[in-house]
Write a protein that holds these residues in place. Structure first.
Motif, PDB file in Angstrom:
ATOM      1  N   LEU A  54       0.853  -1.180   0.000  1.00 41.30           N
ATOM      2  CA  LEU A  54       0.000   0.000   0.000  1.00 41.30           C
ATOM      3  C   LEU A  54       0.892   1.234   0.000  1.00 41.30           C
ATOM      4  O   LEU A  54       1.680   1.434   0.919  1.00 41.30           O
ATOM      5  CB  LEU A  54      -0.901   0.006   1.233  1.00 41.30           C
ATOM      6  N   ASN A  55       0.770   2.045  -1.035  1.00 40.93           N
ATOM      7  CA  ASN A  55       1.531   3.289  -1.122  1.00 40.93           C
ATOM      8  C   ASN A  55       0.638   4.419  -0.628  1.00 40.93           C
ATOM      9  O   ASN A  55      -0.349   4.781  -1.269  1.00 40.93           O
ATOM     10  CB  ASN A  55       1.976   3.527  -2.566  1.00 40.93           C
ATOM     11  N   THR A  66       2.739  -4.570   3.194  1.00 40.88           N
ATOM     12  CA  THR A  66       3.751  -3.543   3.429  1.00 40.88           C
ATOM     13  C   THR A  66       3.157  -2.174   3.123  1.00 40.88           C
ATOM     14  O   THR A  66       2.517  -1.987   2.082  1.00 40.88           O
ATOM     15  CB  THR A  66       4.982  -3.761   2.534  1.00 40.88           C
ATOM     16  N   ILE A  67       3.356  -1.207   4.030  1.00 47.16           N
ATOM     17  CA  ILE A  67       2.865   0.153   3.813  1.00 47.16           C
ATOM     18  C   ILE A  67       4.058   1.068   3.570  1.00 47.16           C
ATOM     19  O   ILE A  67       4.938   1.208   4.424  1.00 47.16           O
ATOM     20  CB  ILE A  67       2.054   0.658   5.016  1.00 47.16           C
ATOM     21  N   ASN A  68       4.109   1.671   2.396  1.00 43.84           N
ATOM     22  CA  ASN A  68       5.103   2.686   2.074  1.00 43.84           C
ATOM     23  C   ASN A  68       4.465   4.053   2.258  1.00 43.84           C
ATOM     24  O   ASN A  68       3.389   4.314   1.715  1.00 43.84           O
ATOM     25  CB  ASN A  68       5.591   2.542   0.630  1.00 43.84           C
ATOM     26  N   MET A  69       5.101   4.931   3.018  1.00 44.41           N
ATOM     27  CA  MET A  69       4.510   6.232   3.326  1.00 44.41           C
ATOM     28  C   MET A  69       5.375   7.371   2.794  1.00 44.41           C
ATOM     29  O   MET A  69       6.597   7.357   2.935  1.00 44.41           O
ATOM     30  CB  MET A  69       4.309   6.378   4.835  1.00 44.41           C
ATOM     31  N   THR A  70       4.719   8.357   2.209  1.00 47.15           N
ATOM     32  CA  THR A  70       5.372   9.545   1.676  1.00 47.15           C
ATOM     33  C   THR A  70       4.563  10.766   2.087  1.00 47.15           C
ATOM     34  O   THR A  70       3.338  10.735   2.066  1.00 47.15           O
ATOM     35  CB  THR A  70       5.460   9.497   0.140  1.00 47.15           C
ATOM     36  N   THR A  71       5.247  11.838   2.464  1.00 46.38           N
ATOM     37  CA  THR A  71       4.568  13.050   2.898  1.00 46.38           C
ATOM     38  C   THR A  71       4.016  13.830   1.713  1.00 46.38           C
ATOM     39  O   THR A  71       4.722  14.061   0.735  1.00 46.38           O
ATOM     40  CB  THR A  71       5.532  13.950   3.692  1.00 46.38           C
ATOM     41  N   ARG A  72       2.773  14.226   1.815  1.00 50.46           N
ATOM     42  CA  ARG A  72       2.138  15.148   0.869  1.00 50.46           C
ATOM     43  C   ARG A  72       1.278  16.112   1.674  1.00 50.46           C
ATOM     44  O   ARG A  72       0.426  15.696   2.443  1.00 50.46           O
ATOM     45  CB  ARG A  72       1.262  14.405  -0.147  1.00 50.46           C
ATOM     46  N   ASP A 131       0.832  10.349  -9.481  1.00 49.79           N
ATOM     47  CA  ASP A 131       1.742  10.127  -8.353  1.00 49.79           C
ATOM     48  C   ASP A 131       1.808   8.670  -7.900  1.00 49.79           C
ATOM     49  O   ASP A 131       2.703   8.300  -7.150  1.00 49.79           O
ATOM     50  CB  ASP A 131       1.348  11.004  -7.169  1.00 49.79           C
ATOM     51  N   GLY A 132       0.864   7.841  -8.310  1.00 46.75           N
ATOM     52  CA  GLY A 132       0.965   6.414  -8.038  1.00 46.75           C
ATOM     53  C   GLY A 132       0.588   5.977  -6.634  1.00 46.75           C
ATOM     54  O   GLY A 132       0.871   4.847  -6.245  1.00 46.75           O
ATOM     55  N   PHE A 133      -0.060   6.833  -5.853  1.00 45.78           N
ATOM     56  CA  PHE A 133      -0.480   6.441  -4.509  1.00 45.78           C
ATOM     57  C   PHE A 133      -1.761   5.613  -4.572  1.00 45.78           C
ATOM     58  O   PHE A 133      -2.605   5.802  -5.445  1.00 45.78           O
ATOM     59  CB  PHE A 133      -0.711   7.668  -3.629  1.00 45.78           C
ATOM     60  N   ASP A 134      -1.893   4.702  -3.600  1.00 46.83           N
ATOM     61  CA  ASP A 134      -3.108   3.901  -3.476  1.00 46.83           C
ATOM     62  C   ASP A 134      -4.134   4.572  -2.578  1.00 46.83           C
ATOM     63  O   ASP A 134      -5.332   4.305  -2.696  1.00 46.83           O
ATOM     64  CB  ASP A 134      -2.777   2.521  -2.911  1.00 46.83           C
ATOM     65  N   ALA A 135      -3.669   5.425  -1.667  1.00 52.46           N
ATOM     66  CA  ALA A 135      -4.559   6.122  -0.741  1.00 52.46           C
ATOM     67  C   ALA A 135      -3.794   7.286  -0.131  1.00 52.46           C
ATOM     68  O   ALA A 135      -2.568   7.390  -0.261  1.00 52.46           O
ATOM     69  CB  ALA A 135      -5.071   5.172   0.351  1.00 52.46           C
ATOM     70  N   ASN A 144     -10.752   3.617  -8.797  1.00 50.04           N
ATOM     71  CA  ASN A 144     -10.279   2.468  -9.584  1.00 50.04           C
ATOM     72  C   ASN A 144      -9.339   1.561  -8.799  1.00 50.04           C
ATOM     73  O   ASN A 144      -8.926   0.521  -9.299  1.00 50.04           O
ATOM     74  CB  ASN A 144      -9.603   2.941 -10.878  1.00 50.04           C
ATOM     75  N   LYS A 145      -8.985   1.939  -7.565  1.00 48.32           N
ATOM     76  CA  LYS A 145      -8.143   1.081  -6.733  1.00 48.32           C
ATOM     77  C   LYS A 145      -8.882   0.590  -5.492  1.00 48.32           C
ATOM     78  O   LYS A 145      -8.270  -0.021  -4.612  1.00 48.32           O
ATOM     79  CB  LYS A 145      -6.873   1.822  -6.319  1.00 48.32           C
ATOM     80  N   ALA A 146     -10.169   0.812  -5.442  1.00 47.39           N
ATOM     81  CA  ALA A 146     -10.934   0.531  -4.229  1.00 47.39           C
ATOM     82  C   ALA A 146     -10.893  -0.934  -3.817  1.00 47.39           C
ATOM     83  O   ALA A 146     -11.013  -1.254  -2.632  1.00 47.39           O
ATOM     84  CB  ALA A 146     -12.382   0.980  -4.415  1.00 47.39           C
ATOM     85  N   ASP A 147     -10.715  -1.852  -4.772  1.00 47.34           N
ATOM     86  CA  ASP A 147     -10.749  -3.283  -4.463  1.00 47.34           C
ATOM     87  C   ASP A 147      -9.363  -3.906  -4.307  1.00 47.34           C
ATOM     88  O   ASP A 147      -9.249  -5.138  -4.213  1.00 47.34           O
ATOM     89  CB  ASP A 147     -11.518  -4.032  -5.557  1.00 47.34           C
ATOM     90  N   GLY A 148      -8.319  -3.092  -4.289  1.00 43.38           N
ATOM     91  CA  GLY A 148      -6.978  -3.637  -4.090  1.00 43.38           C
ATOM     92  C   GLY A 148      -6.872  -4.359  -2.761  1.00 43.38           C
ATOM     93  O   GLY A 148      -7.315  -3.831  -1.730  1.00 43.38           O
TER      94      GLY A 148
END
Length: 303
Positions: A99-100, A127-133, A142-146, A277-281
């Motif tokens: 999860l990005n 795995t959760i990858n976190m980036t500040t926005r 930007d390719g984020f999932d949430a 479009n990523k709701a069911d990931g």
């Protein structure tokens, strides 16, 4: 539909062009890509032939980009970075996926981080990858999932879940107030105001809720994060309008004092936001279901 082959050059050729723009010389490009200079030259020449466009200005032995090529590189650089990041995520992805997540720095540190060990224990396969926005962005580019977002839930093409509302209170260092006595909210205007970039109308809204509807001078210094505005308040630079949960410890120890008796609910709230479009990931579904157990109403924040 995939574009025709002539519009999808090789990654190696695009990397050579991007590196020439960034490094400024063919020799530096050759060293970075572990190629000979002649091989780099062939890559660039092949790219020009494929696109039927002059990309390189050749002055004796020096190579430089044409203005059109520089504009082209500005666009492809982002694409190259996205390909590299996607490949890295694919290589590192565990069984249930990655999860990005875009986070707000202070809320992420103070609200999310204390809770994440529970999620890791329940879902070790994610795995959760976190980036500040700090501001809304395009999920597509930007390719984020949430994302954890403050404001309202109106973000085109997304769905959202309320995490918590926010109560704010004006605070300052005791030394800033000195012997001065404040009897009404309007008296705060005699002190310097500190503003947070992500809440541009926070002070205006707060004074409005206190019945101060006329024109008032709300000028002051601007900060981009709560971590920095908190330090500014602690060092006596002005009055900050802070989320109550962020300053409870400083108020309890006397490092800050409250200039109003009650916290006031701010206009925005914290949301978990994700593209439709990523709701069911699989990873997002597990994270969203877990977050729903942490959203309001809930126990007080961990301190």
């Amino acid at each position: 539909m995939i574009a025709p082959r002539r519009f999808t050059p090789s990654i190696s050729a695009l990397r050579a062009l991007e590196a020439l723009d960034r490094l400024g010389s063919a020799s530096a490009v050759a060293e970075e890509m572990s190629l000979t200079q002649s091989a780099v030259s062939r890559q660039l020449q092949s790219l020009e032939e494929q696109l039927d466009t002059t990309l390189i200005q050749r002055d004796r032995k020096r190579l430089s980009l044409t203005p059109a090529a520089r504009d082209y590189v500005t666009e492809i650089r982002q694409a190259l970075n996205q390909i590299a990041q996607a490949s890295l995520r694919l290589q590192a992805a565990p069984l249930a996926g990655t999860l990005n997540l875009a986070i707000l720095p202070t809320f992420g540190m103070r609200w999310l981080m204390p809770r994440l060990p529970e999620f890791a224990r329940l879902h070790p396969d994610v795995t959760i990858n976190m980036t500040t926005r700090l501001v809304p962005f395009s999920f597509a580019s930007d390719g984020f999932d949430a994302a954890i977002h403050f404001g309202d839930a109106m973000w085109p093409g997304t769905q959202s879940m309320l995490l918590r509302n926010e109560q704010v209170i004006p605070v300052c260092a005791p030394g800033l107030l000195g012997e001065r006595r404040l009897t009404t909210p309007a008296d705060i205007l005699s002190l310097p105001l500190l503003h947070i970039q992500t809440r541009p109308h926070a002070w205006r809204d707060w004074f409005h809720k206190q019945g101060q509807t006329g024109d008032v001078d709300l000028s002051g210094t601007l900060y981009d994060q709560f971590a920095t505005i908190t330090q500014a308040a602690l060092h006596g630079l002005g009055v900050a309008l802070m989320p109550e949960y962020l300053v409870e410890q400083d108020l309890a120890t006397g490092r800050l004092i409250a200039l109003h008796s009650e916290a006031v609910e701010s206009e925005g709230a914290y949301f978990l936001v994700w593209p439709e479009n990523k709701a069911d990931g699989p990873a997002l579904v597990k994270f969203r279901d877990w977050m729903s157990t942490k959203a309001q109403p809930e126990d007080p924040l961990p301190r």
